[in-house]
Design a protein around this motif. Structure first.
Motif, PDB file in Angstrom:
ATOM      1  N   ARG A 264      11.595 -11.553 -39.747  1.00 32.48           N
ATOM      2  CA  ARG A 264      12.932 -12.231 -40.140  1.00 32.48           C
ATOM      3  C   ARG A 264      13.765 -12.733 -39.010  1.00 32.48           C
ATOM      4  N   ASP A 265      14.181 -11.994 -38.224  1.00 30.77           N
ATOM      5  CA  ASP A 265      14.720 -12.236 -37.034  1.00 30.77           C
ATOM      6  C   ASP A 265      14.262 -13.435 -36.141  1.00 30.77           C
ATOM      7  N   ARG A 266      13.033 -13.365 -35.916  1.00 31.35           N
ATOM      8  CA  ARG A 266      12.403 -14.362 -34.857  1.00 31.35           C
ATOM      9  C   ARG A 266      12.435 -15.480 -35.772  1.00 31.35           C
ATOM     10  N   VAL A 267      12.101 -15.765 -37.119  1.00 27.80           N
ATOM     11  CA  VAL A 267      12.026 -17.097 -37.731  1.00 27.80           C
ATOM     12  C   VAL A 267      13.719 -17.580 -37.885  1.00 27.80           C
ATOM     13  N   ALA A 268      14.536 -16.601 -37.849  1.00 28.08           N
ATOM     14  CA  ALA A 268      15.911 -17.068 -37.779  1.00 28.08           C
ATOM     15  C   ALA A 268      16.238 -17.833 -36.508  1.00 28.08           C
ATOM     16  N   ARG A 269      15.537 -17.378 -35.442  1.00 30.56           N
ATOM     17  CA  ARG A 269      16.028 -17.922 -34.111  1.00 30.56           C
ATOM     18  C   ARG A 269      14.857 -19.010 -33.738  1.00 30.56           C
ATOM     19  N   GLY A 270      13.705 -19.244 -34.542  1.00 31.80           N
ATOM     20  CA  GLY A 270      12.967 -20.340 -34.251  1.00 31.80           C
ATOM     21  C   GLY A 270      11.652 -19.880 -33.262  1.00 31.80           C
ATOM     22  N   THR A 271      11.642 -19.016 -32.914  1.00 29.57           N
ATOM     23  CA  THR A 271      10.459 -18.584 -32.052  1.00 29.57           C
ATOM     24  C   THR A 271       9.293 -18.102 -32.783  1.00 29.57           C
ATOM     25  N   VAL A 272       9.318 -18.108 -34.139  1.00 32.98           N
ATOM     26  CA  VAL A 272       8.231 -18.021 -35.048  1.00 32.98           C
ATOM     27  C   VAL A 272       8.576 -19.026 -36.187  1.00 32.98           C
ATOM     28  N   ALA A 273       7.297 -19.847 -36.536  1.00 35.56           N
ATOM     29  CA  ALA A 273       7.404 -20.711 -37.804  1.00 35.56           C
ATOM     30  C   ALA A 273       6.364 -20.316 -38.584  1.00 35.56           C
ATOM     31  N   ILE A 274       6.698 -20.272 -39.678  1.00 34.75           N
ATOM     32  CA  ILE A 274       5.875 -20.027 -40.911  1.00 34.75           C
ATOM     33  C   ILE A 274       5.606 -21.353 -41.668  1.00 34.75           C
ATOM     34  N   PRO A 275       4.612 -22.053 -41.282  1.00 36.78           N
ATOM     35  CA  PRO A 275       4.481 -23.262 -42.247  1.00 36.78           C
ATOM     36  C   PRO A 275       3.807 -23.073 -43.644  1.00 36.78           C
ATOM     37  N   ALA A 276       4.675 -23.305 -44.480  1.00 32.09           N
ATOM     38  CA  ALA A 276       4.398 -22.789 -45.899  1.00 32.09           C
ATOM     39  C   ALA A 276       5.147 -23.934 -46.771  1.00 32.09           C
ATOM     40  N   ASN A 277       4.537 -25.082 -47.164  1.00 26.83           N
ATOM     41  CA  ASN A 277       5.286 -26.181 -47.916  1.00 26.83           C
ATOM     42  C   ASN A 277       5.430 -25.457 -49.362  1.00 26.83           C
ATOM     43  N   ILE A 278       6.598 -25.807 -49.973  1.00 27.94           N
ATOM     44  CA  ILE A 278       6.828 -25.473 -51.401  1.00 27.94           C
ATOM     45  C   ILE A 278       5.622 -25.541 -52.485  1.00 27.94           C
ATOM     46  N   HIS A 279       4.998 -26.741 -51.982  1.00 29.18           N
ATOM     47  CA  HIS A 279       4.131 -27.321 -53.053  1.00 29.18           C
ATOM     48  C   HIS A 279       2.694 -26.976 -52.700  1.00 29.18           C
ATOM     49  N   HIS A 280       2.276 -25.847 -51.810  1.00 26.44           N
ATOM     50  CA  HIS A 280       1.017 -25.448 -51.544  1.00 26.44           C
ATOM     51  C   HIS A 280       0.970 -24.334 -52.084  1.00 26.44           C
ATOM     52  N   THR A 281       0.491 -24.225 -53.437  1.00 22.28           N
ATOM     53  CA  THR A 281       0.807 -23.066 -54.195  1.00 22.28           C
ATOM     54  C   THR A 281      -0.425 -21.961 -53.740  1.00 22.28           C
ATOM     55  N   ASN A 282      -1.638 -22.334 -53.346  1.00 22.94           N
ATOM     56  CA  ASN A 282      -2.621 -21.203 -53.107  1.00 22.94           C
ATOM     57  C   ASN A 282      -2.748 -20.624 -51.538  1.00 22.94           C
ATOM     58  N   LEU A 283      -1.607 -20.993 -50.933  1.00 23.45           N
ATOM     59  CA  LEU A 283      -1.565 -20.730 -49.466  1.00 23.45           C
ATOM     60  C   LEU A 283      -1.544 -19.327 -49.318  1.00 23.45           C
ATOM     61  N   LYS A 284      -2.240 -18.956 -48.264  1.00 24.92           N
ATOM     62  CA  LYS A 284      -2.192 -17.365 -47.723  1.00 24.92           C
ATOM     63  C   LYS A 284      -1.297 -17.656 -46.232  1.00 24.92           C
TER      64      LYS A 284
ATOM     65  N   ILE B 217       5.787 -40.034 -44.804  1.00 29.80           N
ATOM     66  CA  ILE B 217       5.933 -38.644 -44.625  1.00 29.80           C
ATOM     67  C   ILE B 217       6.369 -38.140 -46.097  1.00 29.80           C
ATOM     68  N   GLU B 218       7.295 -38.709 -46.683  1.00 30.93           N
ATOM     69  CA  GLU B 218       7.701 -38.219 -47.859  1.00 30.93           C
ATOM     70  C   GLU B 218       6.432 -37.704 -48.909  1.00 30.93           C
ATOM     71  N   LYS B 219       5.529 -38.775 -49.083  1.00 32.58           N
ATOM     72  CA  LYS B 219       4.304 -38.585 -49.933  1.00 32.58           C
ATOM     73  C   LYS B 219       3.507 -37.509 -49.350  1.00 32.58           C
ATOM     74  N   GLN B 220       3.125 -37.176 -48.153  1.00 31.05           N
ATOM     75  CA  GLN B 220       2.397 -36.177 -47.666  1.00 31.05           C
ATOM     76  C   GLN B 220       3.039 -34.830 -47.820  1.00 31.05           C
ATOM     77  N   ALA B 221       4.504 -34.780 -47.535  1.00 26.13           N
ATOM     78  CA  ALA B 221       5.269 -33.528 -47.896  1.00 26.13           C
ATOM     79  C   ALA B 221       5.254 -33.194 -49.588  1.00 26.13           C
ATOM     80  N   LYS B 222       5.359 -34.275 -50.141  1.00 32.64           N
ATOM     81  CA  LYS B 222       5.314 -33.934 -51.752  1.00 32.64           C
ATOM     82  C   LYS B 222       4.035 -33.303 -52.091  1.00 32.64           C
ATOM     83  N   ASP B 223       2.922 -33.563 -51.479  1.00 37.23           N
ATOM     84  CA  ASP B 223       1.700 -33.172 -51.816  1.00 37.23           C
ATOM     85  C   ASP B 223       1.219 -31.906 -51.365  1.00 37.23           C
TER      86      ASP B 223
END
Length: 435
Positions: free
Chosen positions: A32-52, A150-156
């Motif tokens: 959590r601390d690393r995500v807060a500082r930006g040194t870790v990213a967790i790419p996880a779009n809210i619409h990618h429902t089957n993502l691990k 960009i908006e369309k791909q984000a929404k997808d």
């Protein structure tokens, strides 16, 4: 809807963070601390429902990406879905949909729907294809074309997007004044540079960066700041154009973090071996330790058909020196659209480079994996050796092709197996009186 970074800054540990922490064998609060500082990213779009979800960055296992997608020559999406399945089976952590075929929206939607791993895109590819179809030329592309894409791909549901925001007029002019052999080899970089030079205007991705942040914040899309000025040959590495872009990317990292938008930075392609460490340290310094995503780097230009190997050589040193995410290079690089066999080879080769770096970086589980293999070899336990191999099917095929079934040694050594010979002496109990 808040982003993972915004929630982390509020002190909240999300389910996604817990999932990543468990996989990485680290404490959720550390993550959590690393995500807060930006040194870790967790790419996880809210619409990618089957993502691990996977994490990329400080103290985490080096991740591997596989590029797939249709082209104008091969527009069918089904073979690309098979490549996606193969990439997942081989242990890839992400795929990038680089489709430029006849129906890019359908291709992307099917890939995201089908993928349990992170999916990245390059919106500029679709925006330029659209501009050619609707306006007749790439240079007629509008800012609205880009932002709508960009908006369309984000929404997808795209989890991360390569955006060539750092290709500025200043970077282009510095590159031209210094001179290059290969000029610009990034496809997205060439599209936007051509648009800028024709229209005599600044990069719209740079000028509309705040609008892009609005979109990415809304869907929690991770920005992957593209290296449109990356060197396309070793002679062009670490020049003024590349470094001017990198400085701009560092400033854009700051702006994204101020908004709570996750960001990664993409790095150079062709770099001589002796310049790789310096390139990694420069990126980490200028971009405040944001996760670094590299293509290769390829350490020589003369190995078409073997560029998965030139990339693994460079990728290992890059990851040891600070890179966090390796984009695979296949044997088809510089030659053709990769086949499913090329995808297999590219993923496995990049995973070998990543694991070699994980050993050096002390990533939890990395040394234990190697130790289990060593112990299995000591015991001539072939079943365990094959199961522990990074590519078990290939190892089993090689073993079975030149050894009799049930053979304890291998056909390389036969009756003169060093492990078997020395075990007769070293495995004897030691007499206490010998002390």
């Amino acid at each position: 809807m808040s982003t993972q970074m915004q929630l982390a800054r509020e002190g909240k540990i999300t389910d996604v963070m817990r999932q990543v922490a468990a996989e990485e064998q680290i404490e959720a609060e550390v993550l959590r601390d690393r995500v807060a500082r930006g040194t870790v990213a967790i790419p996880a779009n809210i619409h990618h429902t089957n993502l691990k979800a996977r994490g990329v960055g400080e103290g985490l296992r080096i991740k591997v990406n596989a590029n797939i997608g249709t082209s104008s020559t091969y527009p069918d999406i089904e073979p690309e879905l098979e490549k996606l399945d193969e990439a997942v089976r081989c242990g890839a952590d992400a795929v990038m949909d680089l489709s430029t075929g006849s129906n890019i929206d359908v291709s992307r939607q099917k890939i995201i729907e089908h993928s349990p791993i992170m999916v990245g895109t390059v919106p500029l590819y679709q925006a330029t294809v659209r501009a050619i179809r609707e306006h007749g030329a790439v240079v007629e592309m509008t800012e609205e074309d880009i932002l709508q894409t960009i908006e369309k791909q984000a929404k997808d549901g795209a989890d991360f997007m390569t955006l060539h925001c750092g290709v500025t007029r200043e970077a282009i002019e510095r590159m031209r004044r210094q001179g290059r052999i290969m000029d610009i080899v990034s496809r997205g970089g060439s599209f936007i540079a051509g648009w800028m030079l024709h229209n005599e205007r600044e990069n719209p991705l740079y000028e509309h960066y705040d609008d892009i942040l609005d979109i990415c914040e809304k869907y929690d899309v991770t920005i992957s700041l593209g290296d449109g000025m990356r060197p396309g040959c070793t002679a062009d590495a670490t020049d003024r154009g590349q470094l001017t872009e990198l400085i701009t990317l560092g400033e854009l990292v700051d702006r994204a973090w101020r908004r709570g938008v996750q960001v990664m930075v993409e790095g150079p392609g062709h770099v001589p071996y002796d310049q790789i460490e310096a390139n990694m340290k420069l990126e980490k310094r200028i971009c405040r330790n944001a996760p670094f995503y590299v293509l290769g780097p390829l350490v020589t230009d003369v190995a078409p058909g073997y560029d998965h190997i030139t990339a693994a050589i460079g990728g290992t040193l890059a990851a040891v020196s600070g890179a966090d995410f390796l984009c695979y290079v296949t044997p088809a690089e510089h030659l053709a659209l990769p086949t499913i066999e090329d995808v297999h080879t590219g993923v496995i080769t990049s995973r070998i480079a990543a694991h070699a770096a994980d050993l050096v970086r002390g990533i939890p589980g990395a040394r234990e994996w190697d130790r289990r293999m060593a112990e299995a070899r000591k015991q001539l336990d072939w079943e365990a050796q094959l199961s522990l191999a990074i590519d078990p099917e290939l190892a089993e095929t090689k073993r079975g092709a030149r050894n009799k079934k049930g053979e304890e040694a291998c056909s390389m050594c036969g009756d003169y197996c060093a492990v078997k010979i020395i075990s007769k002496y070293f495995d004897k109990p030691v007499c206490p009186c010998d002390d």
